[in-house]
Design a protein around this motif. Structure first.
Motif, PDB file in Angstrom:
ATOM      1  N   THR A   9       0.840  -1.207   0.000  1.00  0.00           N
ATOM      2  CA  THR A   9       0.000   0.000   0.000  1.00  0.00           C
ATOM      3  C   THR A   9       0.873   1.255   0.000  1.00  0.00           C
ATOM      4  OG1 THR A   9      -1.706  -1.202   1.219  1.00  0.00           O
ATOM      5  CG2 THR A   9      -1.875   1.184   1.204  1.00  0.00           C
ATOM      6  N   PHE A  10       1.999   1.195   0.707  1.00  0.00           N
ATOM      7  CA  PHE A  10       2.946   2.324   0.700  1.00  0.00           C
ATOM      8  C   PHE A  10       3.456   2.596  -0.714  1.00  0.00           C
ATOM      9  CE2 PHE A  10       7.473   3.706   1.211  1.00  0.00           C
ATOM     10  CZ  PHE A  10       7.195   5.006   1.616  1.00  0.00           C
ATOM     11  N   LEU A  11       3.773   1.536  -1.462  1.00  0.00           N
ATOM     12  CA  LEU A  11       4.229   1.717  -2.842  1.00  0.00           C
ATOM     13  C   LEU A  11       3.126   2.291  -3.728  1.00  0.00           C
ATOM     14  CD1 LEU A  11       6.462  -1.420  -3.541  1.00  0.00           C
ATOM     15  CD2 LEU A  11       7.156   0.885  -2.870  1.00  0.00           C
ATOM     16  N   GLN A  12       1.871   1.957  -3.427  1.00  0.00           N
ATOM     17  CA  GLN A  12       0.754   2.563  -4.172  1.00  0.00           C
ATOM     18  C   GLN A  12       0.720   4.064  -3.945  1.00  0.00           C
ATOM     19  OE1 GLN A  12      -2.740   0.408  -2.848  1.00  0.00           O
ATOM     20  NE2 GLN A  12      -2.651  -0.977  -4.597  1.00  0.00           N
ATOM     21  N   LEU A  13       0.986   4.476  -2.706  1.00  0.00           N
ATOM     22  CA  LEU A  13       1.039   5.907  -2.397  1.00  0.00           C
ATOM     23  C   LEU A  13       2.181   6.583  -3.161  1.00  0.00           C
ATOM     24  CD1 LEU A  13       0.384   8.479  -0.819  1.00  0.00           C
ATOM     25  CD2 LEU A  13       1.706   7.558   1.098  1.00  0.00           C
ATOM     26  N   ILE A  14       3.357   5.954  -3.170  1.00  0.00           N
ATOM     27  CA  ILE A  14       4.506   6.515  -3.893  1.00  0.00           C
ATOM     28  C   ILE A  14       4.178   6.631  -5.385  1.00  0.00           C
ATOM     29  CG2 ILE A  14       6.915   6.117  -4.554  1.00  0.00           C
ATOM     30  CD1 ILE A  14       6.448   6.962  -1.628  1.00  0.00           C
ATOM     31  N   ASP A  15       3.542   5.613  -5.932  1.00  0.00           N
ATOM     32  CA  ASP A  15       3.155   5.616  -7.348  1.00  0.00           C
ATOM     33  C   ASP A  15       2.220   6.781  -7.652  1.00  0.00           C
ATOM     34  OD1 ASP A  15       2.905   4.814  -9.978  1.00  0.00           O
ATOM     35  OD2 ASP A  15       1.405   3.276  -9.559  1.00  0.00           O
ATOM     36  N   ALA A  16       1.228   6.997  -6.778  1.00  0.00           N
ATOM     37  CA  ALA A  16       0.265   8.084  -6.993  1.00  0.00           C
ATOM     38  C   ALA A  16       0.951   9.444  -6.942  1.00  0.00           C
ATOM     39  CB  ALA A  16      -0.848   8.007  -5.943  1.00  0.00           C
ATOM     40  N   LEU A  17       1.847   9.637  -5.976  1.00  0.00           N
ATOM     41  CA  LEU A  17       2.558  10.916  -5.865  1.00  0.00           C
ATOM     42  C   LEU A  17       3.411  11.174  -7.101  1.00  0.00           C
ATOM     43  CD1 LEU A  17       3.696  10.762  -2.119  1.00  0.00           C
ATOM     44  CD2 LEU A  17       1.833  12.139  -3.068  1.00  0.00           C
ATOM     45  N   CYS A  18       4.130  10.146  -7.559  1.00  0.00           N
ATOM     46  CA  CYS A  18       4.983  10.304  -8.738  1.00  0.00           C
ATOM     47  C   CYS A  18       4.163  10.551 -10.002  1.00  0.00           C
ATOM     48  CB  CYS A  18       5.868   9.067  -8.917  1.00  0.00           C
ATOM     49  SG  CYS A  18       7.114   8.865  -7.634  1.00  0.00           S
ATOM     50  N   ALA A  19       3.006   9.897 -10.100  1.00  0.00           N
ATOM     51  CA  ALA A  19       2.158  10.057 -11.286  1.00  0.00           C
ATOM     52  C   ALA A  19       1.629  11.478 -11.407  1.00  0.00           C
ATOM     53  CB  ALA A  19       0.999   9.068 -11.245  1.00  0.00           C
ATOM     54  N   HIS A  20       1.544  12.185 -10.283  1.00  0.00           N
ATOM     55  CA  HIS A  20       0.991  13.548 -10.295  1.00  0.00           C
ATOM     56  C   HIS A  20       2.069  14.595 -10.024  1.00  0.00           C
ATOM     57  CE1 HIS A  20      -3.195  12.325 -10.755  1.00  0.00           C
ATOM     58  NE2 HIS A  20      -2.920  11.324  -9.954  1.00  0.00           N
ATOM     59  N   ARG A  21       3.304  14.286 -10.460  1.00  0.00           N
ATOM     60  CA  ARG A  21       4.422  15.234 -10.414  1.00  0.00           C
ATOM     61  C   ARG A  21       4.734  15.731  -8.995  1.00  0.00           C
ATOM     62  NH1 ARG A  21       5.502  16.979 -15.693  1.00  0.00           N
ATOM     63  NH2 ARG A  21       3.920  16.334 -17.197  1.00  0.00           N
ATOM     64  N   LEU A  22       4.600  14.822  -8.052  1.00  0.00           N
ATOM     65  CA  LEU A  22       4.973  15.110  -6.674  1.00  0.00           C
ATOM     66  C   LEU A  22       6.154  14.219  -6.282  1.00  0.00           C
ATOM     67  CD1 LEU A  22       1.366  15.336  -5.188  1.00  0.00           C
ATOM     68  CD2 LEU A  22       2.969  17.239  -5.446  1.00  0.00           C
ATOM     69  N   THR A  23       7.059  14.017  -7.226  1.00  0.00           N
ATOM     70  CA  THR A  23       8.196  13.119  -7.003  1.00  0.00           C
ATOM     71  C   THR A  23       9.116  13.617  -5.886  1.00  0.00           C
ATOM     72  OG1 THR A  23       8.063  12.625  -9.364  1.00  0.00           O
ATOM     73  CG2 THR A  23       9.966  11.783  -8.186  1.00  0.00           C
ATOM     74  N   PRO A  24       9.388  14.939  -5.761  1.00  0.00           N
ATOM     75  CA  PRO A  24      10.227  15.377  -4.630  1.00  0.00           C
ATOM     76  C   PRO A  24       9.636  14.967  -3.280  1.00  0.00           C
ATOM     77  CG  PRO A  24      10.048  17.132  -6.254  1.00  0.00           C
ATOM     78  CD  PRO A  24       9.075  16.067  -6.668  1.00  0.00           C
ATOM     79  N   GLU A  25       8.312  15.091  -3.155  1.00  0.00           N
ATOM     80  CA  GLU A  25       7.661  14.696  -1.904  1.00  0.00           C
ATOM     81  C   GLU A  25       7.748  13.179  -1.704  1.00  0.00           C
ATOM     82  OE1 GLU A  25       5.862  18.608  -3.102  1.00  0.00           O
ATOM     83  OE2 GLU A  25       6.547  16.793  -4.101  1.00  0.00           O
ATOM     84  N   ALA A  26       7.576  12.435  -2.803  1.00  0.00           N
ATOM     85  CA  ALA A  26       7.682  10.976  -2.723  1.00  0.00           C
ATOM     86  C   ALA A  26       9.102  10.558  -2.343  1.00  0.00           C
ATOM     87  CB  ALA A  26       7.279  10.348  -4.059  1.00  0.00           C
ATOM     88  N   TYR A  27      10.088  11.242  -2.889  1.00  0.00           N
ATOM     89  CA  TYR A  27      11.494  10.947  -2.590  1.00  0.00           C
ATOM     90  C   TYR A  27      11.774  11.166  -1.099  1.00  0.00           C
ATOM     91  CZ  TYR A  27      16.597  11.182  -2.850  1.00  0.00           C
ATOM     92  OH  TYR A  27      17.940  10.971  -2.649  1.00  0.00           O
ATOM     93  N   ASP A  28      11.326  12.298  -0.566  1.00  0.00           N
ATOM     94  CA  ASP A  28      11.530  12.584   0.857  1.00  0.00           C
ATOM     95  C   ASP A  28      10.839  11.541   1.722  1.00  0.00           C
ATOM     96  OD1 ASP A  28      13.005  14.793   0.214  1.00  0.00           O
ATOM     97  OD2 ASP A  28      11.379  16.239   0.543  1.00  0.00           O
TER      98      ASP A  28
END
Length: 444
Positions: free
Chosen positions: A135-154
């Motif tokens: 489920t955590f990886l699903q959250l990371i996927d959603a953030l990256c898909a919507h150009r929130l990769t810096p937040e996902a990285y942190d």
């Protein structure tokens, strides 16, 4: 079961009170899950109606909601930022939420850029037994898909709820996120970070990074990565081949791309429509349109039908009006549905060439296929009319465009009449001339 028939029996809608109700005199209805999902989809722009329909189904004797119907309703609520109602619904059906439900919720929260709420949703998933690494990886996927990769990285590397230090999938999601943002330098740094963390790079890692270097203007590096991947014993799939075929075409031309395509076939990897589209586009861009048609025949022999992208390749590079009209008619005859940008492209082409009859034909087909013209379609159509001097007809469509809330283009042809002070008789004469012109150019 036919949708309209089922929907007619499924619900009675009272226009004034807008409520669903099941007549007491009728026997219980057996609900078709696909029809219910289709009905919910039809209410995607009206969350209140969708929620009302969901609750009406809940109160119907003998019916039980599934995870799919709950997820569809939660997705509609999330689309309209009704997240409190979505959580209330999840709490009312604690046994139904599954991973697809939270994937949809994460996507809607990420689309709304509610990162803190998305993190809270991860914590709240524990109440449904779903708070885990997946489920955590699903959250990371959603953030990256919507150009929130810096937040996902942190989130992954600064006090993460689950460790991802050597997790290849998590690193692939982040690499894909940097690609989506076109942050080429960050993509390169992250690729090197994967080595420093000793993350095992797999087929998806190489495919993503080949796409990165190709799109950042270094297609020869994609070919080098392809060879490196094969040397490591990683067999390319169709997506990897498509990526390297595209890169080879940009680097060395269509011939190199075709050689890689043959290599793909020899390896036993089945091509996709995207494979053929890539090669057809490369051939057409080199002026080898006839070879593109031959490749289209090979595509059909392998059981693939041309899609809208295939036709766009030919439309874009063809300079013969009759050929384009023939292709357009073939496209319609084979059931390939044009997109709005297809109509705009064709109207612009014919308009530039001064052929008004095909412009009317394209406009008519667009309306018959149920498309409401957007601002680009109106502008292309009006440009074609003005080029032929049909100012009044163009003005009519300009006003129609304005009435729909679309922004028209400022045109000196329309300003001329305002400052010239034409009399009513002169104005009527112009309308008569333009009407006669319309009769001449309007198709049969």
């Amino acid at each position: 079961m036919p949708f309209l028939f089922v929907l007619h029996r499924l619900c009675l809608v009272f226009p004034r009170h807008r409520t669903f109700h099941t007549p007491s005199s009728t026997p219980p209805i057996k609900f078709d899950n696909d029809t219910i999902l289709a009905t919910l989809s039809s209410y995607s722009n009206d969350w209140n109606r969708a929620l009302e329909f969901f609750h009406w189904l809940s109160s119907t004797p003998g019916f039980s909601h599934s995870s799919a119907t709950l997820t569809a309703t939660v997705d509609i609520l999330g689309k309209h930022f009704e997240f409190d109602r979505a959580w209330s619904l999840l709490s009312s059906f604690p046994s139904l939420p599954d991973r697809s439900t939270f994937r949809s919720l994460f996507n809607r929260l990420a689309a709304a850029r509610l990162v803190s709420d998305a993190l809270l949703a991860l914590d709240r998933s524990a109440a449904f037994g779903l708070r885990d690494h997946q489920t955590f990886l699903q959250l990371i996927d959603a953030l990256c898909a919507h150009r929130l990769t810096p937040e996902a990285y942190d989130l992954c590397f600064k006090n993460p709820p689950f460790s991802v230090n050597c997790d290849t999938k998590a690193h692939n999601l982040l690499l894909q996120g940097w690609l989506k943002m076109n942050w080429w330098g960050q993509c390169r740094r992250f690729w090197e970070e994967m080595d420093s963390r000793r993350v095992e790079k797999d087929l998806h890692s190489y495919t993503i990074y080949m796409d990165v270097v190709s799109k950042s203007g270094k297609p020869w590096k994609a070919i080098k990565l392809y060879k490196e991947m094969k040397n490591k014993g990683i067999s390319p799939d169709a997506v990897a081949y498509n990526t390297v075929i595209q890169a080879a075409g940009h680097c060395d031309g269509a011939e190199r791309a075709i050689r890689l395509y043959r290599e793909m076939l020899d390896s036993g990897c089945k091509p996709t429509v995207a494979t053929f589209n890539t090669i057809v586009n490369l051939l057409c861009s080199e002026g080898r349109v006839n070879e593109g048609y031959r490749f289209l025949g090979e595509m059909k022999k392998m059981g693939f039908e041309a899609d809208v992208i295939t036709y766009h390749c030919f439309f874009r590079h063809s300079s013969r009006p009759q050929e384009i009209l023939w292709l357009f008619e073939r496209m319609l005859a084979t059931g390939c549905r044009p997109r709005m940008d297809t109509y705009v492209m064709l109207m612009k082409k014919f308009g530039r060439w001064g052929f008004l009859r095909p412009v009317f034909k394209v406009w008519k087909v667009m309306e018959e296929n149920g498309y409401s013209p957007d601002s680009f379609a109106y502008k292309a159509f009006i440009d074609a009319l003005l080029q032929k001097g049909m100012v009044e007809m163009a003005r009519k469509y300009d006003q129609e465009m304005l009435s729909k809330g679309l922004s028209p283009k400022l045109r000196k042809e329309f300003e001329t009449k305002l400052v010239s002070g034409l009399s009513e008789d002169e104005d009527n004469n112009i309308n008569s001339v333009n009407a006669a012109n319309y009769e001449q150019v309007m198709p049969g």
